[in-house]
Each structure stands twice: as structure tokens, then as C-alpha cells.
Design a protein around this motif. Structure first.
Motif, PDB file in Angstrom:
ATOM      1  N   ARG A   1       0.834  -1.203   0.000  1.00  0.00           N
ATOM      2  CA  ARG A   1       0.000   0.000   0.000  1.00  0.00           C
ATOM      3  C   ARG A   1       0.868   1.252   0.000  1.00  0.00           C
ATOM      4  O   ARG A   1       1.915   1.308   0.645  1.00  0.00           O
ATOM      5  CB  ARG A   1      -0.930   0.004   1.210  1.00  0.00           C
ATOM      6  N   ARG A   2       0.385   2.260  -0.742  1.00  0.00           N
ATOM      7  CA  ARG A   2       1.083   3.538  -0.849  1.00  0.00           C
ATOM      8  C   ARG A   2       0.039   4.663  -0.805  1.00  0.00           C
ATOM      9  O   ARG A   2      -1.141   4.436  -1.012  1.00  0.00           O
ATOM     10  CB  ARG A   2       1.862   3.620  -2.166  1.00  0.00           C
ATOM     11  N   PRO A   3       0.478   5.909  -0.593  1.00  0.00           N
ATOM     12  CA  PRO A   3      -0.458   7.037  -0.510  1.00  0.00           C
ATOM     13  C   PRO A   3      -1.223   7.238  -1.822  1.00  0.00           C
ATOM     14  O   PRO A   3      -0.624   7.339  -2.898  1.00  0.00           O
ATOM     15  CB  PRO A   3       0.444   8.233  -0.236  1.00  0.00           C
ATOM     16  N   ALA A   4      -2.538   7.300  -1.711  1.00  0.00           N
ATOM     17  CA  ALA A   4      -3.403   7.413  -2.886  1.00  0.00           C
ATOM     18  C   ALA A   4      -3.001   8.570  -3.793  1.00  0.00           C
ATOM     19  O   ALA A   4      -2.931   8.416  -5.012  1.00  0.00           O
ATOM     20  CB  ALA A   4      -4.860   7.566  -2.445  1.00  0.00           C
ATOM     21  N   GLY A   5      -2.747   9.720  -3.221  1.00  0.00           N
ATOM     22  CA  GLY A   5      -2.433  10.898  -4.020  1.00  0.00           C
ATOM     23  C   GLY A   5      -1.133  10.809  -4.790  1.00  0.00           C
ATOM     24  O   GLY A   5      -0.879  11.616  -5.680  1.00  0.00           O
ATOM     25  N   MET A   6      -0.317   9.812  -4.459  1.00  0.00           N
ATOM     26  CA  MET A   6       0.973   9.677  -5.131  1.00  0.00           C
ATOM     27  C   MET A   6       1.049   8.510  -6.103  1.00  0.00           C
ATOM     28  O   MET A   6       2.013   8.407  -6.857  1.00  0.00           O
ATOM     29  CB  MET A   6       2.082   9.553  -4.087  1.00  0.00           C
TER      30      MET A   6
ATOM     31  N   ASP B   1      -1.853   8.082 -11.608  1.00  0.00           N
ATOM     32  CA  ASP B   1      -0.924   8.542 -12.640  1.00  0.00           C
ATOM     33  C   ASP B   1      -1.640   9.360 -13.722  1.00  0.00           C
ATOM     34  O   ASP B   1      -1.359   9.210 -14.894  1.00  0.00           O
ATOM     35  CB  ASP B   1      -0.217   7.318 -13.256  1.00  0.00           C
ATOM     36  N   GLY B   2      -2.550  10.211 -13.316  1.00  0.00           N
ATOM     37  CA  GLY B   2      -3.256  11.055 -14.273  1.00  0.00           C
ATOM     38  C   GLY B   2      -2.695  12.459 -14.287  1.00  0.00           C
ATOM     39  O   GLY B   2      -1.865  12.841 -13.448  1.00  0.00           O
ATOM     40  N   MET B   3      -3.153  13.261 -15.236  1.00  0.00           N
ATOM     41  CA  MET B   3      -2.648  14.625 -15.425  1.00  0.00           C
ATOM     42  C   MET B   3      -2.829  15.485 -14.172  1.00  0.00           C
ATOM     43  O   MET B   3      -1.914  16.214 -13.778  1.00  0.00           O
ATOM     44  CB  MET B   3      -3.335  15.283 -16.627  1.00  0.00           C
ATOM     45  N   VAL B   4      -3.984  15.402 -13.528  1.00  0.00           N
ATOM     46  CA  VAL B   4      -4.227  16.212 -12.330  1.00  0.00           C
ATOM     47  C   VAL B   4      -3.197  15.887 -11.252  1.00  0.00           C
ATOM     48  O   VAL B   4      -2.652  16.783 -10.608  1.00  0.00           O
ATOM     49  CB  VAL B   4      -5.663  15.982 -11.797  1.00  0.00           C
ATOM     50  N   PHE B   5      -2.907  14.601 -11.083  1.00  0.00           N
ATOM     51  CA  PHE B   5      -1.961  14.190 -10.043  1.00  0.00           C
ATOM     52  C   PHE B   5      -0.531  14.567 -10.396  1.00  0.00           C
ATOM     53  O   PHE B   5       0.259  14.894  -9.511  1.00  0.00           O
ATOM     54  CB  PHE B   5      -2.108  12.688  -9.772  1.00  0.00           C
ATOM     55  N   LYS B   6      -0.203  14.524 -11.679  1.00  0.00           N
ATOM     56  CA  LYS B   6       1.131  14.964 -12.099  1.00  0.00           C
ATOM     57  C   LYS B   6       1.306  16.460 -11.833  1.00  0.00           C
ATOM     58  O   LYS B   6       2.349  16.902 -11.361  1.00  0.00           O
ATOM     59  CB  LYS B   6       1.352  14.645 -13.574  1.00  0.00           C
TER      60      LYS B   6
ATOM     61  N   ASP C   1       1.531  17.154  -7.998  1.00  0.00           N
ATOM     62  CA  ASP C   1       2.880  16.797  -7.543  1.00  0.00           C
ATOM     63  C   ASP C   1       2.989  16.765  -6.018  1.00  0.00           C
ATOM     64  O   ASP C   1       3.794  17.486  -5.415  1.00  0.00           O
ATOM     65  CB  ASP C   1       3.907  17.765  -8.139  1.00  0.00           C
ATOM     66  N   LEU C   2       2.189  15.914  -5.405  1.00  0.00           N
ATOM     67  CA  LEU C   2       2.183  15.812  -3.947  1.00  0.00           C
ATOM     68  C   LEU C   2       3.535  15.429  -3.365  1.00  0.00           C
ATOM     69  O   LEU C   2       3.819  15.742  -2.207  1.00  0.00           O
ATOM     70  CB  LEU C   2       1.118  14.813  -3.499  1.00  0.00           C
ATOM     71  N   ALA C   3       4.383  14.767  -4.141  1.00  0.00           N
ATOM     72  CA  ALA C   3       5.712  14.387  -3.653  1.00  0.00           C
ATOM     73  C   ALA C   3       6.562  15.611  -3.324  1.00  0.00           C
ATOM     74  O   ALA C   3       7.499  15.519  -2.527  1.00  0.00           O
ATOM     75  CB  ALA C   3       6.419  13.506  -4.678  1.00  0.00           C
ATOM     76  N   SER C   4       6.225  16.772  -3.892  1.00  0.00           N
ATOM     77  CA  SER C   4       6.998  17.997  -3.626  1.00  0.00           C
ATOM     78  C   SER C   4       6.459  18.778  -2.423  1.00  0.00           C
ATOM     79  O   SER C   4       7.060  19.775  -2.025  1.00  0.00           O
ATOM     80  CB  SER C   4       6.990  18.899  -4.865  1.00  0.00           C
ATOM     81  N   PHE C   5       5.361  18.334  -1.822  1.00  0.00           N
ATOM     82  CA  PHE C   5       4.750  19.042  -0.699  1.00  0.00           C
ATOM     83  C   PHE C   5       5.592  18.850   0.573  1.00  0.00           C
ATOM     84  O   PHE C   5       6.198  17.808   0.781  1.00  0.00           O
ATOM     85  CB  PHE C   5       3.346  18.510  -0.427  1.00  0.00           C
ATOM     86  N   THR C   6       5.572  19.851   1.421  1.00  0.00           N
ATOM     87  CA  THR C   6       6.159  19.709   2.750  1.00  0.00           C
ATOM     88  C   THR C   6       5.223  18.844   3.595  1.00  0.00           C
ATOM     89  O   THR C   6       4.059  18.627   3.217  1.00  0.00           O
ATOM     90  CB  THR C   6       6.316  21.076   3.442  1.00  0.00           C
TER      91      THR C   6
ATOM     92  N   LEU D   1     -14.237   7.282  -1.412  1.00  0.00           N
ATOM     93  CA  LEU D   1     -13.599   8.588  -1.319  1.00  0.00           C
ATOM     94  C   LEU D   1     -12.273   8.408  -0.589  1.00  0.00           C
ATOM     95  O   LEU D   1     -12.207   7.714   0.422  1.00  0.00           O
ATOM     96  CB  LEU D   1     -14.501   9.549  -0.538  1.00  0.00           C
ATOM     97  N   LEU D   2     -11.253   9.031  -1.117  1.00  0.00           N
ATOM     98  CA  LEU D   2      -9.920   8.910  -0.541  1.00  0.00           C
ATOM     99  C   LEU D   2      -9.342  10.278  -0.225  1.00  0.00           C
ATOM    100  O   LEU D   2      -9.696  11.275  -0.858  1.00  0.00           O
ATOM    101  CB  LEU D   2      -8.982   8.211  -1.531  1.00  0.00           C
ATOM    102  N   ARG D   3      -8.430  10.279   0.730  1.00  0.00           N
ATOM    103  CA  ARG D   3      -7.605  11.443   1.011  1.00  0.00           C
ATOM    104  C   ARG D   3      -6.228  11.160   0.421  1.00  0.00           C
ATOM    105  O   ARG D   3      -5.861  10.003   0.214  1.00  0.00           O
ATOM    106  CB  ARG D   3      -7.512  11.668   2.522  1.00  0.00           C
ATOM    107  N   PRO D   4      -5.439  12.166   0.142  1.00  0.00           N
ATOM    108  CA  PRO D   4      -4.136  11.952  -0.491  1.00  0.00           C
ATOM    109  C   PRO D   4      -3.207  11.000   0.261  1.00  0.00           C
ATOM    110  O   PRO D   4      -2.435  10.273  -0.353  1.00  0.00           O
ATOM    111  CB  PRO D   4      -3.525  13.347  -0.559  1.00  0.00           C
TER     112      PRO D   4
END
Length: 157
Positions: free
Chosen positions: A73-78, A81-86, A89-94, A114-117
Motif C-alpha cells: 500500500r502507498r499514498p493514494a495521491g501519489m 498517474d493522471g494529469m491532475v496528479f502529475k 505533484d504531492l511528492a513535492s509538498f512539505t 472517497l480517498l484522502r491523499p
């Protein structure tokens, strides 16, 4: 403020780290039940249900067979692999930005509702028009509508 976005059909968990402050999906029990139903279908049945090629059907058959494995399992928001998620770029968040996003960003999902990031999930593929026998013979869209409507209204209030 609450933001609602659609999930993406493509998911890729390769190279996505597990996070120290991951959360559990709100509707994890329902997702596990739905995945258990989907695990009963053959590759051919999944191919027809999902309207995908054989390779994608095989991949998702394996995903549903191993759905309960927590180590993948990994974080949903990461992993979407769609355009919105690219662009998001949640990987760049603090850490603080990720926690804020987790409270305000909602990702619609035909499997999880429903998911949270930061919700830890396993990759999957599911379409809104799929009907599962234990869900009253309604599409996934119709299955989730009353559940999510009430939940989102309460969350906005």
C-alpha cells in the motif's frame, strides 16, 4: 473548504515511498469487501467487466488476489498517474502541506468511495458501470452515491 477530484485510471506505485503519517481510507471496510468480490472473477471476466485488454485484466486479477497485502500500500495521491496528479505533484509538498491537503482534498474512487491523499491503498482498476452481486445489483456509481452524498455534506458542514 473541500476540494473534490476524480481518480485516474492508471496507477503506479513503483518508487513511491510509504509515508510515516499515512492514513487509512474512510471506507476501507467497503473497499475490502468490494475487492474480495472482484477477486472471485477470472481474468476473462475482468477483461469483459472492465473493458480492458488482456494484459490489464491479468494485472488487475493479480492486484485483487493480493489486495489485502498491506506492505504494497502507498499514498493514494501519489500512485494515481493522471494529469491532475502529475500537476498536483504531492511528492513535492512539505509535511505540513501534505497534512493540510489530507484534510481538504477528496479523491473519488469506484473501489474506495472517497480517498484522502495520504490514505494507504493498493493499486486497482474499476469502472463506475461495474455491478457487484453483494452490492444489490447496482453500478458502483449508484452504490457509492448515497454513502458519499451524506458523508460529503457532513464534511462540508
Amino acid at each position: 473548504m473541500q476540494i473534490l477530484i476524480a481518480c485516474a485510471k492508471l496507477m503506479d506505485a513503483k518508487g513511491v515511498p510509504a509515508l510515516k503519517f499515512a492514513t487509512k481510507p474512510t471506507f476501507e471496510r467497503e473497499a475490502l469487501h468490494n475487492a474480495a468480490q472482484l477477486s472471485q472473477y477470472s481474468v476473462d471476466e475482468l477483461q469483459q467487466m472492465l473493458k480492458v485488454n488482456r494484459a490489464i485484466a491479468v494485472e488487475n486479477h493479480l492486484r485483487y488476489q493480493n489486495f489485502i497485502v498491506e506492505s504494497t500500500r502507498r499514498p493514494a495521491g501519489m500512485i494515481y498517474d493522471g494529469m491532475v496528479f502529475k500537476k498536483l505533484d504531492l511528492a513535492s509538498f512539505t509535511d505540513g502541506e501534505l497534512l493540510y491537503a489530507n484534510d481538504h482534498l477528496n479523491i473519488c474512487s469506484f473501489l474506495y468511495g472517497l480517498l484522502r491523499p495520504l490514505d494507504s491503498i493498493n493499486p486497482y482498476r474499476l469502472e463506475g458501470n461495474v455491478e457487484l452481486p453483494d452490492n444489490g445489483g447496482v453500478t458502483m456509481t449508484d452504490y457509492w452515491q448515497p454513502i458519499l452524498t451524506d458523508y460529503l455534506i457532513a464534511k462540508v458542514k
